[in-house]
Write a protein that holds these residues in place. Structure first.
Motif, PDB file in Angstrom:
ATOM      1  N   SER A  99      27.988  -4.647  -4.967  1.00 52.32           N
ATOM      2  CA  SER A  99      28.706  -4.645  -6.238  1.00 52.32           C
ATOM      3  C   SER A  99      28.872  -6.051  -6.800  1.00 52.32           C
ATOM      4  CB  SER A  99      30.089  -4.005  -6.048  1.00 52.32           C
ATOM      5  OG  SER A  99      30.784  -3.943  -7.275  1.00 52.32           O
ATOM      6  N   ARG A 141      25.295  -2.392  -8.476  1.00 49.37           N
ATOM      7  CA  ARG A 141      26.381  -1.857  -9.306  1.00 49.37           C
ATOM      8  C   ARG A 141      27.128  -3.003  -9.968  1.00 49.37           C
ATOM      9  NH1 ARG A 141      26.099   0.453  -4.723  1.00 49.37           N
ATOM     10  NH2 ARG A 141      27.675  -0.879  -3.774  1.00 49.37           N
ATOM     11  N   ALA A 143      25.281   1.291 -13.023  1.00 47.00           N
ATOM     12  CA  ALA A 143      24.231   0.958 -12.087  1.00 47.00           C
ATOM     13  C   ALA A 143      23.309  -0.065 -12.743  1.00 47.00           C
ATOM     14  CB  ALA A 143      23.434   2.210 -11.700  1.00 47.00           C
TER      15      ALA A 143
END
Length: 362
Positions: A89, A122, A358
């Motif tokens: 992330s 992400r 995404a």
């Protein structure tokens, strides 16, 4: 008029690489807010600089500017924070833009591409480099006073992010607690029982010992918040950096450390500016913010939460505070939301959204 997605070619997004372009980056929010709201400036990330802030010691980031016909029309920053457990992330933050779908989309695409190039799959945000700083986008509750460090933005930002392909990851709530209402008798009894035997001591933070208090902050945060949405580990050095940023700006008597049998067990951070001018919350009078209430798991169900809430409210009333803002509380933090809503005089007054996308598909 809001521009359509087909206008992307008219927008150029460029990396901020010089001191001059950084000035444009930091000054751009004036185009959106004028003198009404001061959006935070991008921190110095160069370790050799005397202005380097240790809070960002585990951060890699890149600011961007959006230009149309040579004029700055938006900004964003992409960030990899190595204190976040999820290695896939990354963040976007410092998002400000004119009401233009093409500008917003180009900024989001640039941040996503930068993160994808660094192996991230992400992107979430807005998060200003670390969840210990400003995070979320104000979605409801635009009127009234907004505390320093809390998100504020034009209402159209939400629709721009949605049109740019992002979806809501989590909603965070802000509550207002009218301190003129008496606390629930049950809460008072639980708090009194917790402090009766003298094992529990509630003391104010010692801003004169930022390193020692930073170690305590780190230990309690990491031990109690790891299951909360948005958790990022806090090192002792980062904890010390937070205390140093707060010192001189906020009343230390309202920032409490709970010690049980001489051991740090919990924290309750109520932020009330030292030089606070008179301003009104929903109940009228001074307004302070309860930003953190964390208890180490082995000390839970011993009345520490009740004792901290009752003592914080008492001290805030003595300071002249009439309204206590309780924020930010994630929607999936069921227990904390239930505790807050059980207090008389509490209203859920604001909502903040954090978005996700995404980045391997952009």
């Amino acid at each position: 008029m809001v521009k359509k997605p087909g206008d992307f070619m008219a927008v150029e997004v460029t990396e901020v690489l010089t001191q001059r372009t950084m000035q444009f980056f930091n000054n751009f929010p004036r185009n959106i807010y004028g003198n009404y709201y001061r959006a935070p400036s991008f921190p110095v990330l160069e370790r050799s600089s005397p202005h380097f802030d240790r809070l960002f010691s585990r951060v890699e980031a890149q600011p961007f500017l959006a230009l149309r016909k040579g004029q700055v029309v938006g900004r964003i920053a992409a960030c990899v924070n190595h204190s976040v457990p999820d290695a896939g992330s990354g963040y976007f933050g410092y998002f400000e833009t004119v009401n233009d779908t093409a500008v917003a989309g180009a900024l989001i695409k640039a941040a996503a591409r930068w993160l994808a190039d660094r192996g991230r799959s992400r992107m979430t945000g807005p998060v200003d480099l670390t969840p210990h700083e400003r995070l979320g986008l104000l979605a409801s509750g635009f009127s009234g006073y907004h505390h320093p460090g809390m998100p504020y933005n034009p209402p159209y930002y939400s629709s721009l992010l949605a049109r740019s392909g992002l979806e809501t990851d989590v909603t965070l709530f802000g509550y207002h607690y009218d301190l003129r209402q008496p606390p629930p008798e049950r809460l008072v009894r639980v708090a009194a029982r917790a402090v009766r035997n003298g094992r529990l001591v509630l003391r104010p933070v010692n801003f004169n010992d930022p390193d020692g208090e930073g170690e305590i902050f780190s230990r309690i945060h990491n031990g109690s918040m790891h299951e909360i949405w948005g958790y990022a580990a806090l090192s002792p050095e980062e904890g010390s950096a937070i205390w140093q940023k707060l010192r001189g700006h906020y009343d230390p008597s309202l920032i409490l450390v709970a010690e049980l049998d001489g051991m740090p067990a919990a924290l309750c951070l109520v932020f009330c500016p030292v030089q606070q001018k008179f301003f009104s919350g929903p109940a009228g009078g001074l307004n302070a913010r309860l930003a953190v209430l964390s208890v180490l798991p082995r000390y839970r169900l011993k009345g520490l939460e009740a004792a901290l809430i009752i003592e914080s409210a008492r001290r805030a009333r003595a300071r002249g505070v009439a309204t206590l803002e309780l924020s930010l509380v994630a929607e999936n933090n069921t227990m904390m939301n239930r505790i807050i809503l059980s207090l008389p005089g509490v209203t859920r007054s604001r909502a903040y959204n954090v978005y996700k996308q995404a980045v391997d598909s952009v």
